[in-house]
Design a protein around this motif. Structure first.
Motif: not given
Length: 127
Positions: A38-46, A58-67
């Motif tokens: 993923l690379g640098d993770i900038v946000y997590v929704e839990l 699906v229990f959440g999302t991980v937002e990285a700089v590239k995806a």
């Protein structure tokens, strides 16, 4: 090579499951391999405490700089704790995915941990 601790169980979607000292409760997060991809993770929704999920939901999302990637529940059960540190420090997932970067703790439903891979099986999957 990614860090793949032998004492954890894994999913094909790159989540891990760790037993805790609380009987029937497991900690869940993403693997070292996943955070590296993923690379640098900038946000997590839990999810919120009390939410219930079936295996592969699906229990959440991980937002990285590239995806942005969805998180898939590796077990069936109820969320009993959420790692609040990740709100302000999502990069903990990059720096310590198996320690301070854990995401949620879940009380297992009956038969809720079937189909998980061993460390050797996961290593074979990720190469």
């Amino acid at each position: 090579m990614s860090n793949i601790p032998a004492d954890l169980r894994y999913t094909k979607d790159h989540e891990y499951v760790r037993t805790t000292t609380d009987s029937g409760v497991v900690a869940i997060g993403i693997t070292d391999f996943a955070q590296g991809e993923l690379g640098d993770i900038v946000y997590v929704e839990l999810p919120k405490v009390g939410a219930t999920y079936g295996e592969h939901d699906v229990f959440g999302t991980v937002e990285a700089v590239k995806a942005v990637s969805e998180l898939f529940m590796p077990v069936s059960g109820e969320v009993v704790e959420v790692n609040g540190r990740l709100d302000g420090e999502p990069a903990l997932i990059n720096t310590d995915p198996y320690g301070d970067g854990w995401m949620i703790k879940v009380r297992l439903a009956a038969g809720g941990d079937a189909g998980l891979m061993t460390a050797d099986e996961y290593k074979a999957q990720v190469g």
